[in-house]
Design an enzyme around this catalytic site. Structure first.
Site, PDB file in Angstrom:
ATOM      1  N   ASP A  35       0.841  -1.196   0.000  1.00 24.96           N
ATOM      2  CA  ASP A  35       0.000   0.000   0.000  1.00 24.96           C
ATOM      3  C   ASP A  35       0.873   1.241   0.000  1.00 24.96           C
ATOM      4  OD1 ASP A  35      -1.855   2.145   0.943  1.00 24.96           O
ATOM      5  OD2 ASP A  35      -3.259   0.475   1.088  1.00 24.96           O
ATOM      6  N   GLU A  86      -7.455   4.654  -6.628  1.00 24.42           N
ATOM      7  CA  GLU A  86      -8.121   5.894  -6.239  1.00 24.42           C
ATOM      8  C   GLU A  86      -9.602   5.580  -6.374  1.00 24.42           C
ATOM      9  OE1 GLU A  86      -6.974   8.700  -5.061  1.00 24.42           O
ATOM     10  OE2 GLU A  86      -4.851   8.193  -5.223  1.00 24.42           O
ATOM     11  N   THR A 132     -15.736  -2.475  -9.674  1.00 31.79           N
ATOM     12  CA  THR A 132     -16.958  -1.838  -9.167  1.00 31.79           C
ATOM     13  C   THR A 132     -18.113  -1.983 -10.152  1.00 31.79           C
ATOM     14  OG1 THR A 132     -17.896   0.348  -8.737  1.00 31.79           O
ATOM     15  CG2 THR A 132     -15.972   0.294 -10.135  1.00 31.79           C
ATOM     16  N   ASP A 133     -19.332  -1.892  -9.639  1.00 31.44           N
ATOM     17  CA  ASP A 133     -20.503  -1.911 -10.528  1.00 31.44           C
ATOM     18  C   ASP A 133     -20.613  -0.623 -11.341  1.00 31.44           C
ATOM     19  OD1 ASP A 133     -21.240  -0.168  -8.483  1.00 31.44           O
ATOM     20  OD2 ASP A 133     -23.156  -1.142  -8.054  1.00 31.44           O
ATOM     21  N   GLU A 134     -19.837   0.423 -10.942  1.00 29.68           N
ATOM     22  CA  GLU A 134     -19.974   1.723 -11.622  1.00 29.68           C
ATOM     23  C   GLU A 134     -19.543   1.657 -13.084  1.00 29.68           C
ATOM     24  OE1 GLU A 134     -18.957   5.126  -9.251  1.00 29.68           O
ATOM     25  OE2 GLU A 134     -19.235   4.013  -7.389  1.00 29.68           O
ATOM     26  N   TYR A 158     -13.570   8.204 -12.552  1.00 25.08           N
ATOM     27  CA  TYR A 158     -13.299   7.037 -11.699  1.00 25.08           C
ATOM     28  C   TYR A 158     -13.746   5.750 -12.405  1.00 25.08           C
ATOM     29  CZ  TYR A 158     -14.315   3.464  -8.138  1.00 25.08           C
ATOM     30  OH  TYR A 158     -14.406   2.280  -7.447  1.00 25.08           O
ATOM     31  N   LYS A 162     -11.578   2.519 -13.851  1.00 26.83           N
ATOM     32  CA  LYS A 162     -11.776   1.136 -13.390  1.00 26.83           C
ATOM     33  C   LYS A 162     -12.143   0.240 -14.582  1.00 26.83           C
ATOM     34  CE  LYS A 162     -11.721  -0.368  -9.737  1.00 26.83           C
ATOM     35  NZ  LYS A 162     -10.635  -0.927  -8.889  1.00 26.83           N
ATOM     36  N   ASN A 187     -21.920  -0.624  -3.838  1.00 29.22           N
ATOM     37  CA  ASN A 187     -21.401   0.252  -2.768  1.00 29.22           C
ATOM     38  C   ASN A 187     -21.257  -0.511  -1.449  1.00 29.22           C
ATOM     39  OD1 ASN A 187     -22.552   2.167  -4.757  1.00 29.22           O
ATOM     40  ND2 ASN A 187     -21.970   3.677  -3.221  1.00 29.22           N
ATOM     41  N   TYR A 215     -26.640  15.620  -2.500  1.00 29.55           N
ATOM     42  CA  TYR A 215     -26.512  16.069  -3.892  1.00 29.55           C
ATOM     43  C   TYR A 215     -27.877  16.010  -4.593  1.00 29.55           C
ATOM     44  CZ  TYR A 215     -21.455  15.159  -3.262  1.00 29.55           C
ATOM     45  OH  TYR A 215     -20.157  15.134  -2.823  1.00 29.55           O
ATOM     46  N   ARG A 222     -28.505   3.621  -4.671  1.00 31.20           N
ATOM     47  CA  ARG A 222     -27.319   2.768  -4.605  1.00 31.20           C
ATOM     48  C   ARG A 222     -27.721   1.444  -3.957  1.00 31.20           C
ATOM     49  NH1 ARG A 222     -26.100   6.027  -7.724  1.00 31.20           N
ATOM     50  NH2 ARG A 222     -24.288   7.400  -7.799  1.00 31.20           N
TER      51      ARG A 222
END
Ligand code: NAD
Ligand code: TYD
Length: 352
Positions: A35, A86, A132-134, A158, A162, A187, A215, A222
């Site tokens: 790390d 990140e 990630t699912d993003e 981001y 990924k 998430n 926001y 999510r």
């Protein structure tokens, strides 16, 4: 030692839970935690296992190819669980270069080092990339879900970084035959999450009577999974998943942001002994995040049917545990918000 496993990003939120699980569950594995200790890495997350005989911490950057290669040699690494990244969308909007460097080039550096070191001898080797699912983009409010076959459609820097790293991992499997696999998770929430993310940020702000910046209209959805359940899934997939495959990991647990905020307010007020409604006035609607994905929701049926994994905690139980943890460990939070934890590393590494 039966295996020598390199876990990257082990001082971060999810990585620390994965390192703890592997170090305690597999005393005959050597776990090497690599790390860089960016702002998001915190060795206090691993205080309870830092002296374990099967655990080694190395401070290094995954983009530093020579160092990564020498670690493969020195520790005869046969498995990689790659979490270093990140990870915060808002930061990626301000500074996309750092995301491309760490998430794309850093992943490529690890893949190349593994390829060099394993040198075509794939027997007993595995490169497991955590994503990630993003990467799948945004869903509408129509009940649809992300499947393993859903087309990639990232919107933020981001998720674009990924997505790119996922493609590199699959390319190394398809081109060189590297035993590699990818998982895409929804998430996470739970202890040790850096307080820039919704749940720990809002728990801390409620505790201090500070505004809760929601926001847009707070209507984005999510799918939340307790972090220890993600670590359990990673354990199952690392040991029993199939090379070349993708597995989605999710909690079948969709929440609108504003509803989560209300649950957090109720829970924190109750646990602090405040009258119900004390902190309701802290909700503050602010300008929406640019490109804010409307809804994420994962179908993790494949993981359940093929490998028998399911979430172990109901959301109500997980949120209660999480809020209690942050209130009971407020020094952990205070050390981060005061910046004290970074000074600790500076002192620790000054003379090395
Ligand atoms: P985090 O930001 O809490 O931790 C990231 C860790 O990586 C930190 O310890 C940091 O010091 C380390 N790191 C960053 N750059 C590095 C570099 N160049 N070299 C070495 N180490 C470096 O992130 P997290 O939330 O624990 O996420 C871990 C992984 O899981 C990421 O790959 C993320 O994309 C993925 N993921 C996260 C979530 C979530 O909800 N948090 C959901 C799905 C997938
Ligand atoms: P976050 O925890 O940043 O995770 P992600 O963007 O990766 O999903 O945010 C979760 C949701 O909460 C997301 O829809 C953005 C929203 N959000 C706010 O409304 N206010 C905030 O201050 C933050 C950090 C997030």
């Amino acid at each position: 030692m039966k295996r020598s496993i390199l876990i990257t990003g082990g001082a971060g939120f999810i990585g620390s839970h994965v390192v703890r699980l592997f170090v305690t569950k597999y005393p005959d594995y050597h776990i090497i935690n690599l790390d860089k200790l960016t702002y998001a890495g915190n060795l206090a997350n691993l205080k309870d296992i830092e002296d374990a005989p099967n655990y080694t911490f190395v401070r290094a950057d995954i983009c530093d190819f020579d160092t990564v290669c020498s670690l493969f040699e020195q520790y005869a690494i046969d498995g990689v669980i790659h979490l270093a990244a990140e990870s915060h969308v808002d930061r990626s909007i301000k500074d996309p270069f750092t995301f491309a460097r760490t998430n794309v080039l850093g992943t490529l550096s690890l893949l190349q080092a593994a390829k060099h070191h394993w040198n075509g001898n794939w027997q007993g080797k595995r490169f497991y990339h955590i994503s990630t699912d993003e990467v799948y983009g945004a869903l509408q409010f129509d009940g649809s879900l992300f499947h393993e076959t859903t087309k990639y459609d990232p919107h933020s820097p981001y998720s674009a970084s990924k997505a790119s790293s996922d493609h590199f991992v699959r390319a190394f499997h398809d081109t060189y035959g590297m035993p590699a696999l990818v998982t895409n998770c929804s998430n996470n929430y739970g202890p040790y999450q850096f307080p820039e993310k919704l749940i720990p940020l809002f728990i801390n702000n409620i505790r201090h009577g500070k505004p809760l910046p929601v926001y847009g209209k707070g209507e984005n959805v999510r799918d939340w999974l307790y972090v220890v359940d993600h670590a359990r899934a990673i354990d199952t997939i690392f040991h029993n998943g199939k090379d070349g495959e993708t597995y989605n990991i999710g909690g079948f647990n969709e929440w609108k942001n504003i509803d989560i905020v209300k649950v957090l307010i109720k829970t924190v007020d109750r646990l602090l002994g405040n009258a119900p409604g004390t902190s309701d006035h802290l909700i503050t609607y602010v300008t929406d995040r640019p490109g804010h994905d409307l809804r994420y929701a994962i179908d993790s049926t494949k993981l359940k049917t093929e490998l028998g994994w399911e979430p172990s905690l109901q959301f109500e139980e997980g949120i209660e545990k999480t809020v209690r943890w942050y209130l009971d460990h407020h020094e952990w939070m205070d050390n981060i918000t005061s910046g004290e934890y970074e000074k600790y590393y500076d002192d620790m590494y000054k003379n090395r």
